[in-house]
Scaffold this motif. Sequence first.
Motif, PDB file in Angstrom:
ATOM      1  N   THR A 185       7.771  -6.869  43.565  1.00 51.74           N
ATOM      2  CA  THR A 185       7.668  -7.228  42.475  1.00 51.74           C
ATOM      3  C   THR A 185       8.372  -6.055  41.607  1.00 51.74           C
ATOM      4  O   THR A 185       8.670  -5.027  41.821  1.00 51.74           O
ATOM      5  CB  THR A 185       6.283  -7.480  41.741  1.00 51.74           C
ATOM      6  OG1 THR A 185       5.767  -6.341  41.974  1.00 51.74           O
ATOM      7  CG2 THR A 185       5.833  -8.841  42.348  1.00 51.74           C
ATOM      8  N   ASP A 211       5.243 -10.833  36.408  1.00 49.21           N
ATOM      9  CA  ASP A 211       4.493 -11.750  35.677  1.00 49.21           C
ATOM     10  C   ASP A 211       4.856 -13.186  35.939  1.00 49.21           C
ATOM     11  O   ASP A 211       4.471 -14.231  35.371  1.00 49.21           O
ATOM     12  CB  ASP A 211       4.375 -11.428  34.103  1.00 49.21           C
ATOM     13  CG  ASP A 211       5.714 -11.768  33.728  1.00 49.21           C
ATOM     14  OD1 ASP A 211       6.845 -11.932  34.550  1.00 49.21           O
ATOM     15  OD2 ASP A 211       5.959 -11.801  32.513  1.00 49.21           O
ATOM     16  N   ASP A 212       5.736 -13.646  37.245  1.00 42.98           N
ATOM     17  CA  ASP A 212       5.881 -14.786  37.425  1.00 42.98           C
ATOM     18  C   ASP A 212       4.824 -15.548  37.956  1.00 42.98           C
ATOM     19  O   ASP A 212       4.807 -15.529  39.335  1.00 42.98           O
ATOM     20  CB  ASP A 212       7.429 -14.777  38.178  1.00 42.98           C
ATOM     21  CG  ASP A 212       7.803 -16.304  38.824  1.00 42.98           C
ATOM     22  OD1 ASP A 212       7.102 -17.154  38.165  1.00 42.98           O
ATOM     23  OD2 ASP A 212       8.891 -16.205  39.001  1.00 42.98           O
ATOM     24  N   VAL A 213       3.886 -16.425  37.306  1.00 42.22           N
ATOM     25  CA  VAL A 213       3.103 -17.415  37.882  1.00 42.22           C
ATOM     26  C   VAL A 213       3.419 -18.158  38.768  1.00 42.22           C
ATOM     27  O   VAL A 213       2.717 -18.806  39.506  1.00 42.22           O
ATOM     28  CB  VAL A 213       2.154 -17.585  36.914  1.00 42.22           C
ATOM     29  CG1 VAL A 213       1.301 -16.502  36.127  1.00 42.22           C
ATOM     30  CG2 VAL A 213       2.729 -18.439  36.087  1.00 42.22           C
ATOM     31  N   ASP A 250       9.671 -11.100  39.071  1.00 48.55           N
ATOM     32  CA  ASP A 250       9.136 -10.426  37.972  1.00 48.55           C
ATOM     33  C   ASP A 250       7.597 -10.276  38.299  1.00 48.55           C
ATOM     34  O   ASP A 250       6.986 -11.258  38.813  1.00 48.55           O
ATOM     35  CB  ASP A 250       9.319 -11.493  36.796  1.00 48.55           C
ATOM     36  CG  ASP A 250      10.921 -11.537  36.562  1.00 48.55           C
ATOM     37  OD1 ASP A 250      11.578 -10.510  36.567  1.00 48.55           O
ATOM     38  OD2 ASP A 250      11.072 -12.513  35.588  1.00 48.55           O
ATOM     39  N   ARG A 310      13.183 -16.215  39.425  1.00 50.31           N
ATOM     40  CA  ARG A 310      11.921 -16.445  38.434  1.00 50.31           C
ATOM     41  C   ARG A 310      11.930 -17.783  38.090  1.00 50.31           C
ATOM     42  O   ARG A 310      12.844 -18.705  37.692  1.00 50.31           O
ATOM     43  CB  ARG A 310      12.100 -15.646  37.024  1.00 50.31           C
ATOM     44  CG  ARG A 310      11.099 -15.827  36.143  1.00 50.31           C
ATOM     45  CD  ARG A 310      11.328 -15.008  34.877  1.00 50.31           C
ATOM     46  NE  ARG A 310      10.191 -15.221  33.838  1.00 50.31           N
ATOM     47  CZ  ARG A 310       9.198 -14.586  33.973  1.00 50.31           C
ATOM     48  NH1 ARG A 310       8.726 -13.771  34.758  1.00 50.31           N
ATOM     49  NH2 ARG A 310       8.197 -14.889  32.717  1.00 50.31           N
ATOM     50  N   LYS A 353       9.463  -5.051  37.078  1.00 54.21           N
ATOM     51  CA  LYS A 353       9.379  -5.466  35.623  1.00 54.21           C
ATOM     52  C   LYS A 353      10.649  -6.140  35.120  1.00 54.21           C
ATOM     53  O   LYS A 353      11.694  -5.825  35.510  1.00 54.21           O
ATOM     54  CB  LYS A 353       9.122  -4.320  34.678  1.00 54.21           C
ATOM     55  CG  LYS A 353       8.786  -4.874  33.421  1.00 54.21           C
ATOM     56  CD  LYS A 353       8.381  -3.542  32.508  1.00 54.21           C
ATOM     57  CE  LYS A 353       8.080  -3.963  31.135  1.00 54.21           C
ATOM     58  NZ  LYS A 353       8.027  -2.863  30.216  1.00 54.21           N
TER      59      LYS A 353
END
Length: 140
Positions: A70, A48-50, A46, A16, A72
């Motif tokens: 991916t 949401d790991d941009v 994750d 991450r 959560k």
Amino acid sequence: MRISTSTLFSIVIHTRNRVELLTQSISSFYKRAKYKANLEFIIVIDFDDVSMRNFFDFVSRNPYNIILVTKKRSNFLVRDFQNYGGQCSTGKYIFGVNDECIMTTWNWDQILMDKIEDFLKDKPDRLVYTVIDDGGHYPD
């Protein structure tokens, strides 16, 4: 149930926000492997790991067999990320490492495979858990 292929080693790495460390880790394992074509890298991130947007450019420029999955975010990284990565892998041997791990041994895959197979000669369940000597950390 896992799918089996001709892949020897599945290297599962959870990460991450550490794309630079991740790319160094993957490169070191690939560069020092004897059987490069028989490696796969399962990268668990994750959802949401941009920061992983930068990782796609790395993937497109290199010959690595990378499977990106991916998950959560969880406080139980080994249980929820490493185990999930193992389920997504296809290799004969699963190697779970952290994203800052750097392989320093040449032909590590041949060495490890020989040692594992020697150990498993009299073990019908073919289960083995190993620990990496990580005494080679480099100072910053």
